[in-house]
Motif scaffolding. Structure first.
Motif, PDB file in Angstrom:
ATOM      1  N   MET A   1       1.193  -0.897   0.323  1.00  0.00           N
ATOM      2  CA  MET A   1       0.116   0.057   0.017  1.00  0.00           C
ATOM      3  C   MET A   1       0.946   1.527  -0.316  1.00  0.00           C
ATOM      4  N   LEU A   2       1.927   1.313   0.793  1.00  0.00           N
ATOM      5  CA  LEU A   2       2.629   2.236   1.278  1.00  0.00           C
ATOM      6  C   LEU A   2       3.928   2.499   0.219  1.00  0.00           C
ATOM      7  N   ASP A   3       4.232   1.431  -0.833  1.00  0.00           N
ATOM      8  CA  ASP A   3       5.340   1.302  -1.863  1.00  0.00           C
ATOM      9  C   ASP A   3       6.122   2.515  -2.894  1.00  0.00           C
ATOM     10  N   GLY A   4       4.428   2.812  -3.687  1.00  0.00           N
ATOM     11  CA  GLY A   4       4.335   4.067  -4.030  1.00  0.00           C
ATOM     12  C   GLY A   4       5.188   5.345  -3.603  1.00  0.00           C
ATOM     13  N   TRP A   5       4.820   6.000  -2.249  1.00  0.00           N
ATOM     14  CA  TRP A   5       5.157   6.601  -1.633  1.00  0.00           C
ATOM     15  C   TRP A   5       6.450   6.495  -1.121  1.00  0.00           C
ATOM     16  N   ALA A   6       6.669   6.127  -0.408  1.00  0.00           N
ATOM     17  CA  ALA A   6       8.165   5.273   0.165  1.00  0.00           C
ATOM     18  C   ALA A   6       9.185   5.119  -2.029  1.00  0.00           C
ATOM     19  N   ARG A   7       8.848   5.260  -2.812  1.00  0.00           N
ATOM     20  CA  ARG A   7       9.591   5.202  -3.877  1.00  0.00           C
ATOM     21  C   ARG A   7       9.114   6.370  -4.272  1.00  0.00           C
ATOM     22  N   PHE A 126       0.535 -13.540  -5.756  1.00  0.00           N
ATOM     23  CA  PHE A 126       1.006 -13.016  -6.632  1.00  0.00           C
ATOM     24  C   PHE A 126       1.614 -13.077  -7.747  1.00  0.00           C
ATOM     25  N   LEU A 127       2.448 -14.512  -7.700  1.00  0.00           N
ATOM     26  CA  LEU A 127       3.133 -14.924  -8.716  1.00  0.00           C
ATOM     27  C   LEU A 127       2.731 -15.357  -9.717  1.00  0.00           C
ATOM     28  N   ALA A 128       0.751 -15.950  -9.849  1.00  0.00           N
ATOM     29  CA  ALA A 128       0.290 -16.326 -10.555  1.00  0.00           C
ATOM     30  C   ALA A 128      -0.833 -15.623 -11.282  1.00  0.00           C
ATOM     31  N   TYR A 129      -0.566 -14.524 -10.553  1.00  0.00           N
ATOM     32  CA  TYR A 129      -1.462 -13.355 -11.146  1.00  0.00           C
ATOM     33  C   TYR A 129      -0.655 -12.463 -12.332  1.00  0.00           C
ATOM     34  N   ALA A 130       0.934 -12.399 -11.839  1.00  0.00           N
ATOM     35  CA  ALA A 130       2.033 -11.878 -13.092  1.00  0.00           C
ATOM     36  C   ALA A 130       2.028 -13.047 -13.906  1.00  0.00           C
ATOM     37  N   GLY A 137      -0.767 -10.214 -21.812  1.00  0.00           N
ATOM     38  CA  GLY A 137      -0.130  -8.762 -22.612  1.00  0.00           C
ATOM     39  C   GLY A 137      -0.840  -7.705 -21.538  1.00  0.00           C
ATOM     40  N   LEU A 138      -1.103  -8.027 -20.141  1.00  0.00           N
ATOM     41  CA  LEU A 138      -0.983  -6.423 -19.434  1.00  0.00           C
ATOM     42  C   LEU A 138       0.102  -5.964 -18.951  1.00  0.00           C
ATOM     43  N   ALA A 139      -0.006  -4.721 -18.742  1.00  0.00           N
ATOM     44  CA  ALA A 139       1.001  -4.339 -18.484  1.00  0.00           C
ATOM     45  C   ALA A 139       0.874  -2.687 -17.233  1.00  0.00           C
ATOM     46  N   THR A 140       1.775  -2.773 -16.414  1.00  0.00           N
ATOM     47  CA  THR A 140       0.885  -1.631 -15.431  1.00  0.00           C
ATOM     48  C   THR A 140       2.808  -1.542 -14.758  1.00  0.00           C
ATOM     49  N   GLU A 141       2.800  -0.111 -14.266  1.00  0.00           N
ATOM     50  CA  GLU A 141       3.822   0.655 -13.564  1.00  0.00           C
ATOM     51  C   GLU A 141       3.342   1.539 -12.316  1.00  0.00           C
ATOM     52  N   ALA A 142       2.292   0.450 -12.118  1.00  0.00           N
ATOM     53  CA  ALA A 142       1.433   1.014 -10.176  1.00  0.00           C
ATOM     54  C   ALA A 142       2.400   1.281  -9.057  1.00  0.00           C
ATOM     55  N   ARG A 143       3.716   0.209  -9.705  1.00  0.00           N
ATOM     56  CA  ARG A 143       5.514   0.374  -8.471  1.00  0.00           C
ATOM     57  C   ARG A 143       6.057   0.316  -9.393  1.00  0.00           C
ATOM     58  N   GLY A 144       6.342   1.138 -10.411  1.00  0.00           N
ATOM     59  CA  GLY A 144       7.654   1.898 -11.161  1.00  0.00           C
ATOM     60  C   GLY A 144       8.061   0.513 -11.989  1.00  0.00           C
ATOM     61  N   LEU A 148       8.127  -8.187 -13.815  1.00  0.00           N
ATOM     62  CA  LEU A 148       7.300  -8.802 -13.660  1.00  0.00           C
ATOM     63  C   LEU A 148       5.516  -8.038 -13.579  1.00  0.00           C
ATOM     64  N   PHE A 149       4.475  -8.416 -13.393  1.00  0.00           N
ATOM     65  CA  PHE A 149       3.159  -7.975 -13.255  1.00  0.00           C
ATOM     66  C   PHE A 149       2.770  -7.646 -11.869  1.00  0.00           C
ATOM     67  N   PHE A 150       3.313  -6.021 -10.956  1.00  0.00           N
ATOM     68  CA  PHE A 150       3.175  -5.618  -9.587  1.00  0.00           C
ATOM     69  C   PHE A 150       2.090  -5.663  -9.388  1.00  0.00           C
ATOM     70  N   THR A 151       1.171  -6.383  -8.368  1.00  0.00           N
ATOM     71  CA  THR A 151      -0.464  -5.946  -8.142  1.00  0.00           C
ATOM     72  C   THR A 151      -0.375  -4.991  -7.336  1.00  0.00           C
ATOM     73  N   THR A 152      -1.085  -4.118  -6.643  1.00  0.00           N
ATOM     74  CA  THR A 152      -0.852  -3.458  -5.788  1.00  0.00           C
ATOM     75  C   THR A 152      -1.740  -4.299  -4.315  1.00  0.00           C
ATOM     76  N   GLY A 153      -1.204  -4.165  -3.083  1.00  0.00           N
ATOM     77  CA  GLY A 153      -2.068  -4.811  -2.107  1.00  0.00           C
ATOM     78  C   GLY A 153      -1.796  -3.446  -0.475  1.00  0.00           C
ATOM     79  N   LEU A 154      -2.368  -4.602   0.282  1.00  0.00           N
ATOM     80  CA  LEU A 154      -2.591  -3.946   1.707  1.00  0.00           C
ATOM     81  C   LEU A 154      -1.012  -3.783   2.181  1.00  0.00           C
ATOM     82  N   ALA A 155      -0.166  -5.025   1.957  1.00  0.00           N
ATOM     83  CA  ALA A 155       0.923  -6.009   2.704  1.00  0.00           C
ATOM     84  C   ALA A 155       1.718  -5.534   1.248  1.00  0.00           C
ATOM     85  N   GLU A 156       2.645  -4.684   1.590  1.00  0.00           N
ATOM     86  CA  GLU A 156       3.670  -4.784   0.351  1.00  0.00           C
ATOM     87  C   GLU A 156       5.366  -4.906   1.350  1.00  0.00           C
TER      88      GLU A 156
END
Length: 201
Positions: A1-7, A126-130, A137-144, A148-156
């Protein structure tokens, strides 16, 4: 949850350090292995009751975890580097609770086992979702920019580091903290399963 802020807070500093390491010819994979080594020594220190040393080594280990990606972006990312980063991260996340279990099996074993179970299941989700995201062919830069495809969550990573630090500072509260973070991790897993059902179902 806080990884984006921390980055946002640490990326400029990591970038400067990474530039010096890359210029010195130090590779990203070497930094990844160093991070694991520091994490395993941290777990050993915790197992012997040296919690402050364990905390310092945990922080050093996670510094390496931030630096390896920054160096890789300068030197050129590889699939093996991304793979290694994930595998060794999971080894670190399992080693620290194990250190607390070994430090006091009577008080910590059950709580530590519950926490490790939720880590295991959360990692699988996490890994199965990735894998499924890559398949579609999905992509995200939610965590930079990640391998791998990173899904966000409460525990990061940020939350996990904070909990590990609290455990080192308050080792007598390990069981309570482990149960609490196990619940947070379980919630993250369930939310990811729900997300997968909506997207892949």
């Amino acid at each position: 949850m806080l990884d984006g802020w921390a980055r946002e807070k640490i990326d400029p500093g990591l970038g400067a350090m990474a530039g010096r390491l890359a210029a010195a010819g130090i590779g990203a994979n070497a930094i990844t292995w160093t991070g694991l080594g520091l994490g395993l020594v941290a777990a050993a220190a915790i197992a012997f009751g040296h919690f402050w040393i364990g905390l310092a080594l945990i922080l050093a280990s996670r510094l390496c975890d931030g630096l390896d990606g920054a160096v890789a972006r300068l030197q050129g990312k590889t699939d093996y580097g991304g793979y290694l980063d994930i595998v060794l991260d999971f080894a670190f996340y399992g080693a620290v609770p194990l250190g607390f279990i070994l430090a006091d099996p009577t008080q910590n074993a059950i709580a530590g086992a519950v926490l490790l179970l939720t880590f295991y299941v959360n990692g699988a989700s996490f890994l199965a979702y990735a894998v499924m995201a890559e398949k579609r062919g999905l992509a995200t830069e939610a965590r930079g920019e990640k391998s791998l495809f990173f899904t966000t969550g409460l525990a990061e990573a940020t939350e996990t580091l904070a909990v590990f630090a609290l455990m080192c500072l308050l080792p007598q509260w390990f069981a309570a903290l482990a149960y609490l973070f196990a619940a947070v991790t379980f919630y993250t897993t369930v939310s990811r399963i729900v997300l997968a059902a909506r997207r892949f179902g």
